[in-house]
Structure formats: C-alpha cells, structure tokens
Design a protein around this motif. Structure first.
Motif, PDB file in Angstrom:
ATOM      1  N   ALA A   1     109.078  41.656 -28.316  1.00 45.37           N
ATOM      2  CA  ALA A   1     109.289  40.868 -27.100  1.00 45.37           C
ATOM      3  C   ALA A   1     110.492  41.430 -26.349  1.00 45.37           C
ATOM      4  O   ALA A   1     111.587  41.521 -26.896  1.00 45.37           O
ATOM      5  CB  ALA A   1     109.506  39.403 -27.450  1.00 45.37           C
ATOM      6  N   LEU A   2     110.277  41.811 -25.095  1.00 44.99           N
ATOM      7  CA  LEU A   2     111.347  42.405 -24.289  1.00 44.99           C
ATOM      8  C   LEU A   2     111.158  41.975 -22.839  1.00 44.99           C
ATOM      9  O   LEU A   2     111.056  42.792 -21.933  1.00 44.99           O
ATOM     10  CB  LEU A   2     111.312  43.926 -24.423  1.00 44.99           C
ATOM     11  N   LYS A   3     111.092  40.674 -22.642  1.00 41.13           N
ATOM     12  CA  LYS A   3     110.807  40.158 -21.301  1.00 41.13           C
ATOM     13  C   LYS A   3     112.011  40.309 -20.387  1.00 41.13           C
ATOM     14  O   LYS A   3     113.168  40.365 -20.834  1.00 41.13           O
ATOM     15  CB  LYS A   3     110.384  38.693 -21.382  1.00 41.13           C
ATOM     16  N   ARG A   4     111.736  40.356 -19.098  1.00 41.22           N
ATOM     17  CA  ARG A   4     112.804  40.392 -18.095  1.00 41.22           C
ATOM     18  C   ARG A   4     113.392  38.981 -17.968  1.00 41.22           C
ATOM     19  O   ARG A   4     112.670  38.004 -17.766  1.00 41.22           O
ATOM     20  CB  ARG A   4     112.255  40.871 -16.761  1.00 41.22           C
ATOM     21  N   ARG A   5     114.695  38.880 -18.069  1.00 36.94           N
ATOM     22  CA  ARG A   5     115.353  37.577 -18.080  1.00 36.94           C
ATOM     23  C   ARG A   5     115.776  37.157 -16.675  1.00 36.94           C
ATOM     24  O   ARG A   5     116.040  38.005 -15.816  1.00 36.94           O
ATOM     25  CB  ARG A   5     116.576  37.628 -18.999  1.00 36.94           C
ATOM     26  N   ASP A   6     115.822  35.834 -16.466  1.00 35.93           N
ATOM     27  CA  ASP A   6     116.238  35.350 -15.153  1.00 35.93           C
ATOM     28  C   ASP A   6     117.759  35.306 -15.057  1.00 35.93           C
ATOM     29  O   ASP A   6     118.486  35.520 -16.041  1.00 35.93           O
ATOM     30  CB  ASP A   6     115.622  33.982 -14.841  1.00 35.93           C
ATOM     31  N   THR A   7     118.253  35.014 -13.853  1.00 42.20           N
ATOM     32  CA  THR A   7     119.688  35.081 -13.599  1.00 42.20           C
ATOM     33  C   THR A   7     120.463  34.075 -14.430  1.00 42.20           C
ATOM     34  O   THR A   7     121.588  34.366 -14.877  1.00 42.20           O
ATOM     35  CB  THR A   7     119.965  34.849 -12.103  1.00 42.20           C
ATOM     36  N   ALA A   8     119.914  32.890 -14.673  1.00 40.88           N
ATOM     37  CA  ALA A   8     120.618  31.874 -15.458  1.00 40.88           C
ATOM     38  C   ALA A   8     120.901  32.376 -16.872  1.00 40.88           C
ATOM     39  O   ALA A   8     121.993  32.159 -17.412  1.00 40.88           O
ATOM     40  CB  ALA A   8     119.802  30.583 -15.498  1.00 40.88           C
ATOM     41  N   GLU A   9     119.938  33.056 -17.480  1.00 37.54           N
ATOM     42  CA  GLU A   9     120.148  33.609 -18.825  1.00 37.54           C
ATOM     43  C   GLU A   9     121.213  34.697 -18.817  1.00 37.54           C
ATOM     44  O   GLU A   9     122.020  34.804 -19.755  1.00 37.54           O
ATOM     45  CB  GLU A   9     118.832  34.165 -19.366  1.00 37.54           C
ATOM     46  N   LEU A  10     121.226  35.509 -17.762  1.00 33.66           N
ATOM     47  CA  LEU A  10     122.216  36.581 -17.676  1.00 33.66           C
ATOM     48  C   LEU A  10     123.627  36.015 -17.525  1.00 33.66           C
ATOM     49  O   LEU A  10     124.568  36.472 -18.190  1.00 33.66           O
ATOM     50  CB  LEU A  10     121.884  37.492 -16.496  1.00 33.66           C
ATOM     51  N   ILE A  11     123.782  35.012 -16.657  1.00 28.50           N
ATOM     52  CA  ILE A  11     125.100  34.399 -16.467  1.00 28.50           C
ATOM     53  C   ILE A  11     125.559  33.702 -17.752  1.00 28.50           C
ATOM     54  O   ILE A  11     126.735  33.784 -18.142  1.00 28.50           O
ATOM     55  CB  ILE A  11     125.061  33.407 -15.287  1.00 28.50           C
ATOM     56  N   ALA A  12     124.641  33.015 -18.414  1.00 26.56           N
ATOM     57  CA  ALA A  12     124.997  32.339 -19.669  1.00 26.56           C
ATOM     58  C   ALA A  12     125.493  33.341 -20.702  1.00 26.56           C
ATOM     59  O   ALA A  12     126.454  33.074 -21.442  1.00 26.56           O
ATOM     60  CB  ALA A  12     123.802  31.564 -20.204  1.00 26.56           C
ATOM     61  N   GLU A  13     124.865  34.517 -20.762  1.00 25.92           N
ATOM     62  CA  GLU A  13     125.320  35.547 -21.699  1.00 25.92           C
ATOM     63  C   GLU A  13     126.718  36.031 -21.357  1.00 25.92           C
ATOM     64  O   GLU A  13     127.569  36.205 -22.238  1.00 25.92           O
ATOM     65  CB  GLU A  13     124.353  36.727 -21.697  1.00 25.92           C
ATOM     66  N   GLU A  14     126.985  36.242 -20.072  1.00 27.28           N
ATOM     67  CA  GLU A  14     128.300  36.727 -19.675  1.00 27.28           C
ATOM     68  C   GLU A  14     129.393  35.693 -19.928  1.00 27.28           C
ATOM     69  O   GLU A  14     130.533  36.050 -20.220  1.00 27.28           O
ATOM     70  CB  GLU A  14     128.300  37.127 -18.195  1.00 27.28           C
ATOM     71  N   LEU A  15     129.057  34.414 -19.828  1.00 32.44           N
ATOM     72  CA  LEU A  15     130.065  33.375 -20.048  1.00 32.44           C
ATOM     73  C   LEU A  15     130.391  33.184 -21.522  1.00 32.44           C
ATOM     74  O   LEU A  15     131.353  32.486 -21.860  1.00 32.44           O
ATOM     75  CB  LEU A  15     129.591  32.053 -19.442  1.00 32.44           C
ATOM     76  N   ARG A  16     129.602  33.794 -22.414  1.00 35.05           N
ATOM     77  CA  ARG A  16     129.891  33.680 -23.848  1.00 35.05           C
ATOM     78  C   ARG A  16     131.107  34.487 -24.262  1.00 35.05           C
ATOM     79  O   ARG A  16     131.687  34.238 -25.312  1.00 35.05           O
ATOM     80  CB  ARG A  16     128.680  34.134 -24.672  1.00 35.05           C
TER      81      ARG A  16
END
Length: 348
Positions: A272-287
């Motif tokens: 599984a290597l789906k393209r992620r939406d912006t909310a998931e990307l921001i959540a990752e950066e805030l970790r």
C-alpha cells in the motif's frame, strides 16, 4: 461557536477567545502548539480544513493569516483587522482564529499574530502557497521553531528547491519532502533484505514534481551512485528502479494507490503506497519539532544539479544526479551511466 469581529485588535480577539471558551464550558486550555497558516482567500478553505483535521491528532490554536489586496491607493493607507473566532465543533479539537488584514497592517502581520500565540508553546508556520524563498527571515517565520512550505504549489518548483538549499535554516521543511516518507521507508526496507551493491538508480514521475527531485537527491546522497530522473504521466511518483550487482530492484506505483515491489530472486509483493492528503502531511510534520537533518542533506546535495539559471528551459529539464566525485562535470556522469547497461533492461 463562531464570533465575528470587525475592525478589531489582538486584545479584543484574546478576550473573545476567553469568553467563547467559557460559553461552551471549556475554560481550560489544552493545546500543545500554535499553528500559523499564511495563505490567500482562494486557498483559505482548503488550508483550514487540513489544519482542522490535523488538530484531532495535535490540538492547537490555529491562526490563519489572510492578507487582503487593497483595490485603490486610498484603501492601502487605511488599516483594518477583521477576525473570525471559532471554537468547539467549528474548530476541531482546538481553537481557530481567521485574521483578515487590510491596508498597511498587512505588512506587519507579525505584530498582530505575536499577542495571540500560546504562551510557552511551540510555534509552527505553514505556507500552503506563495511561500517566501527564505522562510526563516520572513517576519512570521522568525516567530516559529518549524517552518513548513510546499514547493509543489510553486510556479517553478526546481528553482524554489535551489533557493531553499541556499537559504536553509534548521527548522525548515517542505511538504514535498513529507510526501516521499513512505517511499523512503519502503526503499530502505528493500535494501535491508539484500546484500547487493547498488550501481545506479532511476526515479520516474511527473515533470517538475519536487517530490521526485527530492527523492532523487536523497538516493544520490545516501547511495553515492548516479541517479537518473525520467518523466512519466504520473500521478506523482510512479517508479524507482535500482540496478544492483545481483539484479534489479523495482518499486512501481502506476495508479497512485498500490505499488509492486520486485526484488531479483524473490516473489513480487503488493504494498500500500497511496497518495496522502494535506491533513495527513501536516499531521506528520507536527509530530516532530526538531530540525530534519536528512532533509537538509538531500536538499543541499541537489544544489549542484540545480545550479543552472531557472530561466533556461534546459535547466528546468530533469537531468541525471551525478555522484559526488563526478559533480563538477557532466562527462563522468554519462560515462557511469554507460557502464550500467543492465539499467536499461530494468527500466523496461
């Protein structure tokens, strides 16, 4: 709850926040950071939605800064601040303040934002579009521990990547880098399964896609081998093909959802290597709020191959990333590519 304030001040906004929390019965402040979103009116809705979704994982005070364009010289001399204060269900699990700046106050957004920052909490600034070329020197960026840009939204992503490398400051990051986290993890895991020596790499994806460029830079910097950048119709990254001394290794994702991992001598595996939406990307950066040294190394390695002027069409055409010892001349990189005829077979 939504509170509209017209021609207001930062002090009145803070009072509205306190009154709103009391009205909905949540006087305690449980936010872990302040997220400052700098955008325009056109992209404000999408940015607000992404920040709201990310707040379920990272409760935060979100300050959305929208600099309104004045239509006449007279309007440009008249300063005004309008605000929307959103709490409860309107703001996810935190608080949201939408700030619209008119006139001269738009040039001093930091003076409006500073009194609204949570005390003793980290600050993250995110530019969904129109990010400054030097985020750390931007007045709002100077307030933050982390500065998030997105070169995918830039008109000339390759030029912006080169500028990011020249002005990199610890704490800078880019969502184009965040998008390739699953790719980097999968490729690292594939190489852990074999004892082969990588001889060359091909990264295939959309033209002028900064995620493809960053992945090519990362592979070239970490593996110290020539990396060829080829173009496909997308979506996004479509394939990475590695030529090794014991057979090809390929990670191919044609549909943007499911990828196939092929290693010589092993059965093919669907991952599984789906393209992620912006909310998931921001959540990752805030970790993480510490500097990303891996991003810095990959970004700085790419300065050599992006050294040509961006106005030159040939400079914007994706080219091979040479190994460090061949970075000062194009001939050694081409010679190295000719020594790996197995690579062409792997790419078919």
């Amino acid at each position: 709850m939504k509170i509209d304030l017209t021609d207001t001040t930062s002090s009145k906004i803070n009072k509205a926040l306190v009154q709103g929390r009391r009205a909905i019965g949540t006087p305690a402040v449980g936010m872990v950071l302040t997220l400052v979103v700098v955008t325009d009116e056109e992209n404000a809705y999408d940015a607000l939605k992404a920040a709201g979704d990310a707040s379920h994982e990272h409760p935060s005070r979100t300050l959305v800064v929208i600099k309104r364009v004045s239509r006449s010289p007279r309007d440009r001399t008249q300063s005004r601040l309008d605000a929307e204060v959103r709490l409860g269900a309107e703001a996810g699990t935190g608080e949201t303040v939408v700030l619209r700046l008119y006139g001269e106050v738009a040039d001093h957004a930091q003076s409006v934002v500073l009194p609204l920052l949570l005390p003793d909490a980290p600050v993250v600034v995110w530019w969904p579009v129109n990010a400054p070329l030097d985020p750390a020197r931007d007045p709002l960026g100077a307030l933050a521990q982390r500065r998030v840009t997105d070169t995918y939204a830039a008109e000339r992503p390759v030029r912006d990547l080169a500028a990011r490398a020249d002005t990199y400051t610890p704490g800078d990051t880019d969502l184009s880098w965040t998008r390739i986290t699953p790719w980097r993890s999968m490729l690292a895991a594939a190489l852990d399964q074999v004892t082969c020596r990588v001889q060359g790499v091909e990264v295939e994806g959309e033209e002028f896609n900064p995620s493809c460029e960053l992945l090519a830079m990362w592979l070239a910097e970490r593996l110290d081998v020539p990396v060829e950048r080829s173009v496909s119709g997308g979506p996004g990254l479509t394939a990475v093909r590695m030529t090794t001394d014991c057979g090809p290794i390929t990670l191919d994702r044609a549909d943007g959802t499911l990828a196939t991992l092929s290693i010589q001598g092993q059965p093919q595996r669907a991952v599984a290597l789906k393209r992620r939406d912006t909310a998931e990307l921001i959540a990752e950066e805030l970790r993480r709020l510490d500097p990303d040294d891996t991003y810095a190394s990959a970004l700085r390695y790419g300065v050599q191959r992006l050294a040509s002027p961006p106005e030159d069409p040939a400079a914007r055409e994706p080219v091979a990333v040479p190994a460090p010892e061949a970075s000062t001349a194009k001939a050694p990189a081409k010679k190295a590519a000719k020594k790996a005829p197995v690579k062409k077979a792997a790419a078919k």
